[in-house]
Motif scaffolding. Structure first.
Motif, mmCIF file in Angstrom:
data_model
loop_
_atom_site.group_PDB
_atom_site.id
_atom_site.type_symbol
_atom_site.label_atom_id
_atom_site.label_comp_id
_atom_site.label_asym_id
_atom_site.label_seq_id
_atom_site.Cartn_x
_atom_site.Cartn_y
_atom_site.Cartn_z
ATOM 1 N N TYR A 1 0.805 -1.184 -0.134
ATOM 2 C CA TYR A 1 0.037 -0.140 -0.056
ATOM 3 C C TYR A 1 0.764 1.219 0.111
ATOM 4 C CZ TYR A 1 -4.534 -2.718 0.658
ATOM 5 O OH TYR A 1 -5.401 -3.441 0.732
ATOM 6 N N ALA B 1 -19.309 6.318 6.018
ATOM 7 C CA ALA B 1 -18.686 5.093 6.557
ATOM 8 C C ALA B 1 -19.074 4.553 7.766
ATOM 9 C CB ALA B 1 -17.160 5.632 6.655
ATOM 10 N N ARG C 1 -17.783 0.807 7.770
ATOM 11 C CA ARG C 1 -16.775 0.725 6.780
ATOM 12 C C ARG C 1 -15.766 1.840 7.449
ATOM 13 N NH1 ARG C 1 -18.681 0.524 1.125
ATOM 14 N NH2 ARG C 1 -16.672 0.127 0.586
ATOM 15 N N SER C 2 -14.490 1.759 6.630
ATOM 16 C CA SER C 2 -13.639 2.897 6.963
ATOM 17 C C SER C 2 -13.525 3.810 5.913
ATOM 18 C CB SER C 2 -12.181 2.510 7.168
ATOM 19 O OG SER C 2 -11.731 1.946 5.871
ATOM 20 N N THR D 1 -11.042 4.907 4.351
ATOM 21 C CA THR D 1 -10.187 4.484 3.153
ATOM 22 C C THR D 1 -10.939 3.273 2.463
ATOM 23 O OG1 THR D 1 -8.449 4.719 4.833
ATOM 24 C CG2 THR D 1 -7.912 3.186 3.073
ATOM 25 N N GLU D 2 -12.036 2.739 3.035
ATOM 26 C CA GLU D 2 -12.349 1.579 2.109
ATOM 27 C C GLU D 2 -13.505 2.411 0.990
ATOM 28 O OE1 GLU D 2 -12.893 -2.443 4.642
ATOM 29 O OE2 GLU D 2 -14.138 -0.580 5.276
ATOM 30 N N LEU D 3 -13.946 3.313 1.583
ATOM 31 C CA LEU D 3 -15.041 4.215 0.878
ATOM 32 C C LEU D 3 -14.142 4.838 -0.376
ATOM 33 C CD1 LEU D 3 -17.449 6.014 2.960
ATOM 34 C CD2 LEU D 3 -17.772 3.882 1.879
ATOM 35 N N VAL E 1 -11.061 4.310 -1.696
ATOM 36 C CA VAL E 1 -10.464 2.928 -2.595
ATOM 37 C C VAL E 1 -11.538 2.588 -3.694
ATOM 38 C CG1 VAL E 1 -9.783 0.860 -2.697
ATOM 39 C CG2 VAL E 1 -8.637 2.294 -1.174
ATOM 40 N N GLN E 2 -12.926 2.236 -2.946
ATOM 41 C CA GLN E 2 -13.896 1.880 -3.796
ATOM 42 C C GLN E 2 -14.497 2.921 -4.909
ATOM 43 O OE1 GLN E 2 -17.632 1.184 -1.980
ATOM 44 N NE2 GLN E 2 -18.617 0.232 -3.691
#
Length: 85
Positions: free
Chosen positions: A43, A62, A67-68, A70-72, A74-75
């Motif tokens: 990463y 989030a 979710r985090s 970061t996940e949002l 990245v998606q």
């Protein structure tokens, strides 16, 4: 932006060590465990200035999705790049 250093008078008068000074070789240290907040293998860290209201909306979304942020992000980036092809 100008950098401002806060140094006391005592620190200004104290002799400084030079970077090129010879160091005594010491015993090799074992690999340190990864510290909290360190970037995971494979990463890269990304820093971006975004509007405060957008940040708040991301945080709220989030939380609602458990979710985090970061996940949002990245998606969203993957979706954006997929649609550009």
């Amino acid at each position: 932006m100008e950098q401002i250093d806060f140094v006391t008078i005592e620190e200004q008068q104290r002799p400084r060590k030079r970077n090129g000074a010879a160091r005594k070789p010491g015993p090799k240290k074992a690999a340190k465990p990864q510290r909290p907040g360190a970037v995971r293998d494979g990463y890269r860290r990304l820093t971006a200035d975004i509007p405060a209201d957008l940040h708040k909306r991301l945080k709220m979304q989030a939380l609602m999705e458990d979710r985090s942020v970061t996940e949002l992000i990245v998606q969203a980036a993957e979706c954006f790049l997929r649609n550009r092809d």
